[in-house]
Write a protein that holds these residues in place. Structure first.
Motif, short mmCIF file in Angstrom:
data_model
loop_
_atom_site.label_atom_id
_atom_site.label_comp_id
_atom_site.label_asym_id
_atom_site.label_seq_id
_atom_site.Cartn_x
_atom_site.Cartn_y
_atom_site.Cartn_z
N TYR A 184 38.22 34.30 39.28
CA TYR A 184 36.97 34.36 40.15
C TYR A 184 35.66 33.75 39.37
O TYR A 184 35.74 32.93 40.72
N SER A 190 40.30 33.13 44.89
CA SER A 190 41.68 34.23 45.08
C SER A 190 42.37 34.86 44.12
O SER A 190 43.50 35.26 44.47
N SER A 193 41.36 40.40 45.31
CA SER A 193 41.57 40.37 46.15
C SER A 193 40.46 41.25 46.83
O SER A 193 39.76 40.97 46.32
#
Length: 335
Positions: A184, A190, A193
């Motif tokens: 991330y 993505s 979450s």
């Protein structure tokens, strides 16, 4: 004592000291000290020694017994178990990413992985050898260790120094990069979450990263008081203050209840939690940290979001091929 005191004075001690914390991915390699450069031969030897229970008095306990590299790097016990079923008072910290710790052990009494490797072997509760002279004599008597020591360090090189250097060299390879969090912050948005991103934001908002900073989420070698905020109810439940922390080593009352800030990497795999392993679940650990360190009461949703984020810190574990240990032909060290 001076060594420990100098460490304490040089490092941040309380959460009132803000540690600049950028979101950083975990490095894939750890630097080695000038006097112990990492080589394949050292790593191979170190892995053998790390998994060899003959470094214990009973022949039953190895480094891997409490720091299992097939799991989260510890033993999932409240407190570690050593020779003859003895147990100490502290939970075994994970060995994964320990190369990024500025100090080792809960009380920070070892300044390096090399120093750390020497301690448990002669601890009467942990591995129980009388002294390192006895350990070296045992290693020299195992014919199959001569060649790997020679390849790593040269002829007639079996010693406390070389054994601990080899173990440390192996431990520096135990790095778990490329977690969802790492991906991330490296641009793969993505990878986490929406809930995990909320948890990440909450961790920063609360100030958790004042201590759990840096790519390993373990601070720059910090010691922190725990608990910061006394709470009679939770003390009665978990007895956190029974352990004096750094003061057990320094004998200085000012160091009572100071502990090394542990890594948050792979924390979802290392229950139970805290120095005495008294908290069984990650959500309860998050709740208690907020209450006892920050004076915050978190909602169930906030706890769930933070736990989701912490699950995103589980990295990729390098495959471990278990070593074949040299045998003791026709003899045993144990009665």
């Amino acid at each position: 004592m001076f060594k420990i005191r100098s460490l304490v004075t040089a490092l941040a001690l309380t959460s009132s000291i803000s540690v600049a914390s950028a979101w950083e991915a975990l490095p894939t390699h750890a630097e080695s000290p000038a006097d112990n450069p990492t080589t394949p031969a050292k790593v191979e030897l170190g892995q053998m020694l790390y998994h060899d229970p003959r470094l214990s008095s009973t022949g039953t306990v190895s480094c891997s017994s409490c720091h299992n590299t097939m799991l989260g790097g510890e033993d999932n016990r409240a407190v570690a178990m050593g020779v003859n079923g003895q147990t100490g008072g502290r939970s075994a910290p994970t060995v994964w990413n320990s190369a990024f710790n500025k100090v080792q052990f809960w009380d920070g009494r070892a300044a390096s992985l090399e120093d750390q490797a020497a301690g448990p072997v002669t601890n009467p509760i942990e591995m129980g050898m009388k002294n390192w002279d006895e350990v070296v004599a045992r290693l020299k008597s195992i014919e199959g260790y001569k060649e790997p020591f020679e390849q790593a360090f040269g002829k007639d090189s079996i010693s406390k120094e070389t054994a601990t250097k080899a173990i440390a060299a192996y431990e520096r390879t135990l790095i778990t990069p490329n977690s969802p969090y790492d991906r991330y912050v490296s641009g793969e948005k993505s990878a986490l979450s929406a809930q995990q991103v909320h948890g990440m934001e909450k961790v920063a908002e609360l100030g958790c990263t004042n201590c759990h900073s840096g790519p390993a989420f373990n601070g720059p070698g910090m010691f922190q008081k725990f608990p910061v905020i006394p709470n009679g109810y939770w003390e009665a439940q978990h007895h956190f203050s029974k352990d004096k922390g750094l003061a057990e080593v320094s004998k200085n009352p000012a160091d009572e209840h100071l502990f090394k800030v542990p890594t948050l990497r792979n924390i979802a795999l290392t229950a139970p939690y805290f120095h005495n392993g008294s908290v069984k679940t990650l959500d309860q650990a998050v709740t208690l940290m907020a209450k006892l360190q920050l004076g915050k009461d978190l909602s169930k949703q906030e706890v769930a979001d933070i736990v989701a984020f912490l699950n995103g810190l589980t990295g990729e574990f390098p495959r471990q091929k278990m070593p074949t240990l040299p045998g003791t032909s026709g003899s045993t060290f144990n009665n």
